[in-house]
Design a protein around this motif. Structure first.
Motif, PDB file in Angstrom:
ATOM      1  N   ARG A 194       0.858  -1.182   0.000  1.00  0.00           N
ATOM      2  CA  ARG A 194       0.000   0.000   0.000  1.00  0.00           C
ATOM      3  C   ARG A 194       0.893   1.232   0.000  1.00  0.00           C
ATOM      4  O   ARG A 194       1.501   1.583   1.023  1.00  0.00           O
ATOM      5  CB  ARG A 194      -0.922  -0.011   1.216  1.00  0.00           C
ATOM      6  CG  ARG A 194      -1.874  -1.190   1.247  1.00  0.00           C
ATOM      7  CD  ARG A 194      -2.796  -1.128   2.444  1.00  0.00           C
ATOM      8  NE  ARG A 194      -3.656   0.058   2.396  1.00  0.00           N
ATOM      9  CZ  ARG A 194      -4.544   0.351   3.346  1.00  0.00           C
ATOM     10  NH1 ARG A 194      -4.682  -0.446   4.410  1.00  0.00           N
ATOM     11  NH2 ARG A 194      -5.292   1.445   3.233  1.00  0.00           N
ATOM     12  N   SER A 203       2.172   5.088  -0.101  1.00  0.00           N
ATOM     13  CA  SER A 203       1.774   6.307   0.590  1.00  0.00           C
ATOM     14  C   SER A 203       2.650   7.446   0.096  1.00  0.00           C
ATOM     15  O   SER A 203       3.817   7.234  -0.267  1.00  0.00           O
ATOM     16  CB  SER A 203       1.936   6.133   2.104  1.00  0.00           C
ATOM     17  OG  SER A 203       1.662   7.333   2.785  1.00  0.00           O
ATOM     18  N   SER A 249       3.439  11.742   0.852  1.00  0.00           N
ATOM     19  CA  SER A 249       3.227  13.076   1.421  1.00  0.00           C
ATOM     20  C   SER A 249       4.284  14.008   0.844  1.00  0.00           C
ATOM     21  O   SER A 249       5.405  13.590   0.526  1.00  0.00           O
ATOM     22  CB  SER A 249       3.309  13.044   2.946  1.00  0.00           C
ATOM     23  OG  SER A 249       4.611  12.683   3.374  1.00  0.00           O
ATOM     24  N   ALA A 288       7.564   8.797   0.759  1.00  0.00           N
ATOM     25  CA  ALA A 288       6.746   7.583   0.615  1.00  0.00           C
ATOM     26  C   ALA A 288       7.052   6.582   1.728  1.00  0.00           C
ATOM     27  O   ALA A 288       6.790   5.389   1.592  1.00  0.00           O
ATOM     28  CB  ALA A 288       6.997   6.938  -0.748  1.00  0.00           C
ATOM     29  N   ALA A 300       5.723   5.983   4.533  1.00  0.00           N
ATOM     30  CA  ALA A 300       4.596   5.336   5.219  1.00  0.00           C
ATOM     31  C   ALA A 300       4.012   4.181   4.409  1.00  0.00           C
ATOM     32  O   ALA A 300       3.005   3.587   4.813  1.00  0.00           O
ATOM     33  CB  ALA A 300       3.509   6.357   5.531  1.00  0.00           C
ATOM     34  N   THR A 301       4.637   3.868   3.282  1.00  0.00           N
ATOM     35  CA  THR A 301       4.213   2.701   2.499  1.00  0.00           C
ATOM     36  C   THR A 301       4.294   1.449   3.365  1.00  0.00           C
ATOM     37  O   THR A 301       5.267   1.253   4.098  1.00  0.00           O
ATOM     38  CB  THR A 301       5.112   2.547   1.263  1.00  0.00           C
ATOM     39  OG1 THR A 301       4.927   3.682   0.425  1.00  0.00           O
ATOM     40  CG2 THR A 301       4.779   1.285   0.488  1.00  0.00           C
ATOM     41  N   SER A 302       3.294   0.605   3.264  1.00  0.00           N
ATOM     42  CA  SER A 302       3.249  -0.592   4.120  1.00  0.00           C
ATOM     43  C   SER A 302       3.122  -1.867   3.294  1.00  0.00           C
ATOM     44  O   SER A 302       2.550  -1.861   2.201  1.00  0.00           O
ATOM     45  CB  SER A 302       2.064  -0.493   5.101  1.00  0.00           C
ATOM     46  OG  SER A 302       0.837  -0.440   4.402  1.00  0.00           O
ATOM     47  N   SER A 347       2.423  -1.899  -6.510  1.00  0.00           N
ATOM     48  CA  SER A 347       1.311  -1.351  -5.725  1.00  0.00           C
ATOM     49  C   SER A 347       0.430  -0.505  -6.628  1.00  0.00           C
ATOM     50  O   SER A 347       0.775  -0.235  -7.797  1.00  0.00           O
ATOM     51  CB  SER A 347       1.842  -0.478  -4.582  1.00  0.00           C
ATOM     52  OG  SER A 347       2.367   0.741  -5.112  1.00  0.00           O
ATOM     53  N   VAL A 349      -0.457   6.216  -6.011  1.00  0.00           N
ATOM     54  CA  VAL A 349      -1.101   7.280  -5.239  1.00  0.00           C
ATOM     55  C   VAL A 349      -0.579   8.616  -5.738  1.00  0.00           C
ATOM     56  O   VAL A 349       0.572   8.727  -6.190  1.00  0.00           O
ATOM     57  CB  VAL A 349      -0.837   7.128  -3.723  1.00  0.00           C
ATOM     58  CG1 VAL A 349      -1.480   5.858  -3.204  1.00  0.00           C
ATOM     59  CG2 VAL A 349       0.649   7.117  -3.417  1.00  0.00           C
TER      60      VAL A 349
END
Length: 227
Positions: free
Chosen positions: A142, A144, A146, A164, A166-168, A217, A220
């Motif tokens: 996933r 992410s 910012s 990025a 916070a990508t999990s 992924s 985003v």
């Protein structure tokens, strides 16, 4: 005389046979034991990138006897075991060394697979035990994104940080971050990128990631406006 010799031979043979049966019936039958009755692994992870879920199966014989042979049977052909860095083949025995043997397992496709193991001792008695291999599907990361302002001290240079981090991802690792700024794509091994814009107005940024098995992924996006 001949009849007496025949009778003696018969008694000896019967005695030996009876003794063999006694030894056979009284000898302990080795029993297979696993460190996990269910082995959780990730599909297609033949290199064991993460070490979790743990693909190492420890097989133990109780009691431990010398020169025992072990083999496995798995009908789909999608589950594979390695013994001493060599592939085990379905229904082909290996010699068990000592009282504990480690096997590395990997699997081609997600699913639940029952695997039957067989242990043959010196008296050709067979002990069986079933292992369940729970092969987990590779999860999609996933992504992410910012974007934060860094600096504008230089004329017509607006520095921003694309983040990025916070990508999990539950299983496996992220092997690359693929950013795109106003249609310009570029790759980064790190999750942080400092990018300098040279024009005012709306800026379009996006990112997707790729994991160790090559799975992408979703992308985003983010937008900023430089006044």
């Amino acid at each position: 005389m001949k009849l007496a010799l025949v009778l003696i031979a018969a008694v000896v043979m019967y005695g030996c046979s009876d003794k063999y049966k006694t030894i056979y019936s009284s000898a302990l039958i080795p029993v297979l034991a696993f460190n996990h009755d269910t082995l959780h692994i990730r599909e297609k992870d033949s290199l064991n990138i993460t070490g979790w879920p743990n693909p190492i199966l420890w097989v133990k014989s109780i009691p431990s006897l010398p020169v025992m042979h072990m083999m496995f049977s798995e009908p789909t052909g999608k589950v594979h075991f390695m013994y001493r860095q060599e592939p085990m083949r379905d229904s082909e025995p290996i010699i068990v060394a000592g009282d504990s043997t480690s096997l590395y397992c990997h699997c081609d496709m997600a699913g639940v697979y029952p695997v039957d193991f067989y242990l043959l001792d010196q008296l050709e008695r067979v002990s069986t035990k079933q292992l369940i291999v729970n092969c987990l599907a590779n999860d999609k990361a996933r992504a992410s994104l910012s974007v934060s302002f860094v600096d504008s001290s230089r004329t017509d240079n607006w520095a921003y940080r694309l983040d990025a981090s916070a990508t999990s991802k539950k299983y496996g690792r992220i092997y690359g971050y693929y950013f795109n700024v106003n249609g310009l794509p570029f790759y980064s091994f790190d999750a942080f990128v400092d990018y300098v814009f040279h024009a005012r107005g709306e800026q379009k940024i996006s990112v997707f990631v790729k994991d160790d098995l090559g799975l992408h992924s979703d992308t985003v996006t983010a937008k900023i406006v430089i006044p």
